[in-house]
Design a protein around this motif. Structure first.
Motif, PDB file in Angstrom:
ATOM      1  N   LEU A  94     -30.264  -2.972  19.144  1.00 27.47           N
ATOM      2  CA  LEU A  94     -31.574  -3.353  19.143  1.00 27.47           C
ATOM      3  C   LEU A  94     -31.616  -4.684  19.800  1.00 27.47           C
ATOM      4  O   LEU A  94     -31.007  -5.872  19.371  1.00 27.47           O
ATOM      5  CB  LEU A  94     -32.253  -3.678  17.609  1.00 27.47           C
ATOM      6  N   LEU A  95     -32.449  -4.939  20.896  1.00 22.68           N
ATOM      7  CA  LEU A  95     -32.466  -6.135  21.888  1.00 22.68           C
ATOM      8  C   LEU A  95     -33.869  -6.696  21.336  1.00 22.68           C
ATOM      9  O   LEU A  95     -34.922  -5.936  21.337  1.00 22.68           O
ATOM     10  CB  LEU A  95     -32.498  -5.927  23.133  1.00 22.68           C
ATOM     11  N   VAL A  96     -33.944  -7.754  20.532  1.00 25.14           N
ATOM     12  CA  VAL A  96     -35.469  -8.417  20.241  1.00 25.14           C
ATOM     13  C   VAL A  96     -35.510  -9.334  21.286  1.00 25.14           C
ATOM     14  O   VAL A  96     -34.805 -10.157  21.749  1.00 25.14           O
ATOM     15  CB  VAL A  96     -35.118  -9.252  18.528  1.00 25.14           C
ATOM     16  N   VAL A  97     -37.057  -9.549  21.613  1.00 28.32           N
ATOM     17  CA  VAL A  97     -37.557 -10.184  22.479  1.00 28.32           C
ATOM     18  C   VAL A  97     -37.479 -11.773  22.034  1.00 28.32           C
ATOM     19  O   VAL A  97     -37.065 -12.820  22.527  1.00 28.32           O
ATOM     20  CB  VAL A  97     -38.796  -9.875  23.084  1.00 28.32           C
ATOM     21  N   SER A  98     -38.168 -11.946  20.818  1.00 26.06           N
ATOM     22  CA  SER A  98     -38.187 -13.237  20.249  1.00 26.06           C
ATOM     23  C   SER A  98     -38.330 -12.961  18.677  1.00 26.06           C
ATOM     24  O   SER A  98     -38.618 -12.026  18.155  1.00 26.06           O
ATOM     25  CB  SER A  98     -39.574 -14.019  20.676  1.00 26.06           C
ATOM     26  N   GLY A  99     -38.220 -13.953  17.860  1.00 24.63           N
ATOM     27  CA  GLY A  99     -38.241 -14.152  16.494  1.00 24.63           C
ATOM     28  C   GLY A  99     -37.204 -14.061  15.732  1.00 24.63           C
ATOM     29  O   GLY A  99     -35.759 -14.091  16.311  1.00 24.63           O
ATOM     30  N   ASP A 100     -36.871 -13.688  14.492  1.00 26.10           N
ATOM     31  CA  ASP A 100     -35.839 -13.571  13.763  1.00 26.10           C
ATOM     32  C   ASP A 100     -35.203 -12.185  13.863  1.00 26.10           C
ATOM     33  O   ASP A 100     -35.761 -11.362  13.349  1.00 26.10           O
ATOM     34  CB  ASP A 100     -36.387 -13.775  12.117  1.00 26.10           C
ATOM     35  N   SER A 120     -30.907 -11.119  20.201  1.00 26.65           N
ATOM     36  CA  SER A 120     -32.102 -11.796  20.530  1.00 26.65           C
ATOM     37  C   SER A 120     -32.233 -12.518  21.884  1.00 26.65           C
ATOM     38  O   SER A 120     -31.180 -13.240  22.144  1.00 26.65           O
ATOM     39  CB  SER A 120     -32.542 -12.627  19.392  1.00 26.65           C
ATOM     40  N   LEU A 121     -33.222 -12.271  22.614  1.00 29.43           N
ATOM     41  CA  LEU A 121     -33.286 -12.724  23.874  1.00 29.43           C
ATOM     42  C   LEU A 121     -33.295 -14.455  23.591  1.00 29.43           C
ATOM     43  O   LEU A 121     -32.895 -15.403  24.197  1.00 29.43           O
ATOM     44  CB  LEU A 121     -34.199 -12.331  24.884  1.00 29.43           C
ATOM     45  N   SER A 122     -34.385 -14.865  22.605  1.00 29.82           N
ATOM     46  CA  SER A 122     -34.710 -16.135  22.334  1.00 29.82           C
ATOM     47  C   SER A 122     -35.596 -16.128  20.905  1.00 29.82           C
ATOM     48  O   SER A 122     -36.562 -15.650  20.885  1.00 29.82           O
ATOM     49  CB  SER A 122     -35.626 -16.743  23.460  1.00 29.82           C
ATOM     50  N   GLU A 123     -34.843 -16.508  20.048  1.00 30.59           N
ATOM     51  CA  GLU A 123     -35.530 -16.553  18.698  1.00 30.59           C
ATOM     52  C   GLU A 123     -36.866 -17.398  18.788  1.00 30.59           C
ATOM     53  O   GLU A 123     -37.935 -16.952  18.160  1.00 30.59           O
ATOM     54  CB  GLU A 123     -34.582 -17.206  17.637  1.00 30.59           C
ATOM     55  N   ALA A 131     -34.676 -15.344  29.931  1.00 29.53           N
ATOM     56  CA  ALA A 131     -34.086 -14.991  31.192  1.00 29.53           C
ATOM     57  C   ALA A 131     -32.676 -15.473  31.490  1.00 29.53           C
ATOM     58  O   ALA A 131     -31.895 -14.542  31.921  1.00 29.53           O
ATOM     59  CB  ALA A 131     -34.762 -15.814  32.186  1.00 29.53           C
ATOM     60  N   ARG A 132     -32.354 -16.461  30.796  1.00 34.48           N
ATOM     61  CA  ARG A 132     -30.613 -17.017  30.821  1.00 34.48           C
ATOM     62  C   ARG A 132     -29.669 -15.867  30.058  1.00 34.48           C
ATOM     63  O   ARG A 132     -28.616 -15.645  30.411  1.00 34.48           O
ATOM     64  CB  ARG A 132     -30.473 -18.340  30.607  1.00 34.48           C
TER      65      ARG A 132
END
Length: 179
Positions: A94-100, A120-123, A131-132
């Motif tokens: 699972l790739l999470v966009v943001s959050g925990d 996670s891309l960015s918590e 993006a990075r």
């Protein structure tokens, strides 16, 4: 430093700017600079035809394992997503966009009744960080024990308000594109 490839813009002989590939420089920034509307290129280039810009095929940036886009965040899933492939997997990514990410993995695991490997891309929800890390996180899930991969989608509101979110959504759509 940025993670995503550059924005590619084509200007026609008539002076019309066309956004060929979204990147960090947003459509809104280009429109403000040029003081004109930036057009869409239409559909992606098809297999076997010359690309008008790199990264325009319907399936691009794709991991080796099948990647499906969820309709939104895991926390808002009403029904389990379809499990693609043959047979029931023993573990999903699972790739999470943001959050925990731990909470999202726990929720997704309960929904699917399967163990989940999560990235996670960015918590914090920082689009520049997302993006990075995008390609590194996809590659990490692809190298994991997960048999199939899922990614949360970028919300329409985020796509409208952030050029980086629009570019990330473009890359995720292509990574999950038909093979």
């Amino acid at each position: 430093e940025i993670g995503l490839e550059s924005t590619i813009l084509r200007v026609t002989e008539a002076g019309e700017p066309i956004l060929l590939r979204p990147g960090i420089t947003s459509r809104a920034e280009i429109e403000a600079l040029l003081k004109t509307r930036v057009l869409d290129p239409g559909t992606a280039d098809s297999e076997g035809t010359p690309q008008i810009a790199p990264g325009r095929l319907a399936s691009h940036y794709a991991p080796k394992k099948h990647l499906s886009l969820l309709p939104g965040p895991v926390s808002q899933l009403m029904t389990p997503p379809a499990l693609s492939g043959t047979g029931r997997p023993t573990k999903v990514g699972l790739l999470v966009v943001s959050g925990d990410p731990a909470k999202a993995a726990e929720t997704f695991s309960e929904i699917l009744e399967l163990p989940v490997v999560v990235e996670s891309l960015s918590e914090s929800g920082d689009w520049e960080e997302a993006a990075r890390t995008l390609f590194r996180k996809i590659r990490s899930l692809d190298a994991s024990e997960a048999e199939i991969l899922y990614s949360e989608s970028i919300s329409a509101q985020a796509i409208e308000s952030s050029g980086i979110a629009f570019a990330i959504a473009d890359r995720l759509k292509r990574a999950a594109g038909p093979r």
